[in-house]
Design a protein around this motif. Structure first.
Motif, PDB file in Angstrom:
ATOM      1  N   PHE A  77      -5.709   2.197 -10.310  1.00  0.00           N
ATOM      2  CA  PHE A  77      -5.927   0.827  -9.847  1.00  0.00           C
ATOM      3  C   PHE A  77      -5.367  -0.174 -10.846  1.00  0.00           C
ATOM      4  O   PHE A  77      -4.635  -1.100 -10.483  1.00  0.00           O
ATOM      5  CB  PHE A  77      -7.421   0.594  -9.636  1.00  0.00           C
ATOM      6  N   ASP A  78      -5.673   0.017 -12.107  1.00  0.00           N
ATOM      7  CA  ASP A  78      -5.189  -0.902 -13.137  1.00  0.00           C
ATOM      8  C   ASP A  78      -3.674  -0.853 -13.266  1.00  0.00           C
ATOM      9  O   ASP A  78      -3.023  -1.875 -13.501  1.00  0.00           O
ATOM     10  CB  ASP A  78      -5.822  -0.575 -14.488  1.00  0.00           C
ATOM     11  N   ASN A  79      -3.093   0.339 -13.084  1.00  0.00           N
ATOM     12  CA  ASN A  79      -1.651   0.501 -13.208  1.00  0.00           C
ATOM     13  C   ASN A  79      -0.905  -0.173 -12.057  1.00  0.00           C
ATOM     14  O   ASN A  79       0.265  -0.530 -12.203  1.00  0.00           O
ATOM     15  CB  ASN A  79      -1.303   1.990 -13.261  1.00  0.00           C
ATOM     16  N   ARG A  81      -1.938  -3.025 -10.508  1.00  0.00           N
ATOM     17  CA  ARG A  81      -2.075  -4.473 -10.529  1.00  0.00           C
ATOM     18  C   ARG A  81      -0.903  -5.108 -11.262  1.00  0.00           C
ATOM     19  O   ARG A  81      -0.268  -4.464 -12.100  1.00  0.00           O
ATOM     20  CB  ARG A  81      -3.412  -4.860 -11.188  1.00  0.00           C
ATOM     21  N   PRO A  82      -0.576  -6.385 -10.971  1.00  0.00           N
ATOM     22  CA  PRO A  82      -1.390  -7.351 -10.218  1.00  0.00           C
ATOM     23  C   PRO A  82      -1.191  -7.317  -8.701  1.00  0.00           C
ATOM     24  O   PRO A  82      -1.781  -8.123  -7.993  1.00  0.00           O
ATOM     25  CB  PRO A  82      -0.908  -8.691 -10.779  1.00  0.00           C
ATOM     26  N   SER A  83      -0.345  -6.402  -8.191  1.00  0.00           N
ATOM     27  CA  SER A  83      -0.152  -6.330  -6.749  1.00  0.00           C
ATOM     28  C   SER A  83      -1.338  -5.633  -6.100  1.00  0.00           C
ATOM     29  O   SER A  83      -1.613  -4.463  -6.382  1.00  0.00           O
ATOM     30  CB  SER A  83       1.130  -5.562  -6.421  1.00  0.00           C
ATOM     31  N   ALA A  84      -2.032  -6.320  -5.214  1.00  0.00           N
ATOM     32  CA  ALA A  84      -3.183  -5.722  -4.524  1.00  0.00           C
ATOM     33  C   ALA A  84      -2.749  -4.527  -3.691  1.00  0.00           C
ATOM     34  O   ALA A  84      -3.465  -3.530  -3.599  1.00  0.00           O
ATOM     35  CB  ALA A  84      -3.876  -6.770  -3.654  1.00  0.00           C
ATOM     36  N   ARG A  86      -0.046  -2.487  -4.192  1.00  0.00           N
ATOM     37  CA  ARG A  86       0.300  -1.348  -5.049  1.00  0.00           C
ATOM     38  C   ARG A  86      -0.953  -0.717  -5.653  1.00  0.00           C
ATOM     39  O   ARG A  86      -1.040   0.501  -5.769  1.00  0.00           O
ATOM     40  CB  ARG A  86       1.255  -1.788  -6.162  1.00  0.00           C
ATOM     41  N   ALA A  87      -1.907  -1.545  -6.036  1.00  0.00           N
ATOM     42  CA  ALA A  87      -3.151  -1.022  -6.599  1.00  0.00           C
ATOM     43  C   ALA A  87      -3.903  -0.189  -5.570  1.00  0.00           C
ATOM     44  O   ALA A  87      -4.443   0.881  -5.890  1.00  0.00           O
ATOM     45  CB  ALA A  87      -4.028  -2.171  -7.090  1.00  0.00           C
ATOM     46  N   GLN A 135     -13.220  -1.935  -4.642  1.00  0.00           N
ATOM     47  CA  GLN A 135     -12.598  -3.077  -5.317  1.00  0.00           C
ATOM     48  C   GLN A 135     -11.143  -3.218  -4.887  1.00  0.00           C
ATOM     49  O   GLN A 135     -10.655  -4.328  -4.640  1.00  0.00           O
ATOM     50  CB  GLN A 135     -12.681  -2.881  -6.835  1.00  0.00           C
ATOM     51  N   ALA A 136     -10.444  -2.098  -4.798  1.00  0.00           N
ATOM     52  CA  ALA A 136      -9.056  -2.127  -4.350  1.00  0.00           C
ATOM     53  C   ALA A 136      -8.966  -2.622  -2.909  1.00  0.00           C
ATOM     54  O   ALA A 136      -8.089  -3.423  -2.557  1.00  0.00           O
ATOM     55  CB  ALA A 136      -8.440  -0.741  -4.479  1.00  0.00           C
ATOM     56  N   GLY A 139      -9.667  -6.464  -2.709  1.00  0.00           N
ATOM     57  CA  GLY A 139      -8.553  -7.285  -3.138  1.00  0.00           C
ATOM     58  C   GLY A 139      -7.481  -7.396  -2.076  1.00  0.00           C
ATOM     59  O   GLY A 139      -6.876  -8.464  -1.887  1.00  0.00           O
TER      60      GLY A 139
END
Length: 204
Positions: A77-79, A81-84, A86-87, A135-136, A139
């Motif tokens: 998820f962190d990798n 971001r910031p694209s919702a 892609r996350a 969370q993903a 977003g």
């Protein structure tokens, strides 16, 4: 019998590792505590110093699995971001990667019929993993008008179910279930269809 389980300083973990091997090979109900003890190199009586029974041992394997799973999902998820988008997609791919790399943990978590509410620690670890996927989803779903937006928990549950289905049918090497497509491609196309239906990505 060799007592190597005592010498490496962590008999409890040696028993969990032994159980994970047995779960991978035989399934969660296909082995006994005596077999786990033998594989760990200790007497059956030694098992009961750490676990009340087989289900308790499997629950510990599931707990460790959820902790690894949550870490893997969080990294993905962190990798992304910031694209919702892609996350969100990264968490789906991470699900498949986890199932492949940690088959014993995966089975203990999802196929052993051990309730995630068996212990507070297990419930917390499972909740953390679920929370990352939610969370993903949250977003990404913020792009959907409020009157058409599904709850994040429903959104993530749909993707979780899709990911689980791909793993069970095509990523575990079960006889007679070979697919002409890679599991990653199946999941990506399925997620794409789902997201197009919600208007979150453009149609091809």
């Amino acid at each position: 019998m060799s007592k190597r389980g005592y010498h490496h300083g962590n008999l409890r973990q040696a028993l969990v590792d032994a159980a994970l091997e047995l779960i991978t090979d035989k399934g969660p109900t296909g082995f006994t505590l005596s077999e786990a003890a033998k594989k760990a190199g200790v007497t059956p009586a030694a098992v009961y110093r750490h676990f009340e029974g087989r289900e308790d041992l499997i629950a510990e394997a599931a707990l460790q699995g959820y902790e690894i799973f949550a870490d893997v999902m969080e990294f993905a998820f962190d990798n992304g971001r910031p694209s919702a988008l892609r996350a969100f997609e990264a968490t789906g791919r991470a699900y498949l990667a986890f199932a492949r790399k940690y088959p014993g943990h995966y089975v203990a978590m999802f196929e052993s019929h051990i309730s995630v509410n068996r212990t507070p620690e297990l419930a917390k670890a499972a909740g953390r993993a679920k929370g990352i996927l939610e969370q993903a989803a949250r977003g990404l779903s913020e792009r959907i008008p409020a009157d058409r937006r599904p709850p994040a928990s429903m959104f993530s549950a749909h993707i979780w179910a899709m990911s689980h289905g791909v793993v069970e049918l095509f990523a575990r090497g079960a006889p007679g279930t070979q697919s002409p497509f890679a599991p990653e491609d199946l999941l990506e196309s399925g997620i794409g269809i789902y997201l197009r239906g919600l208007g979150l990505i453009e149609k091809d």
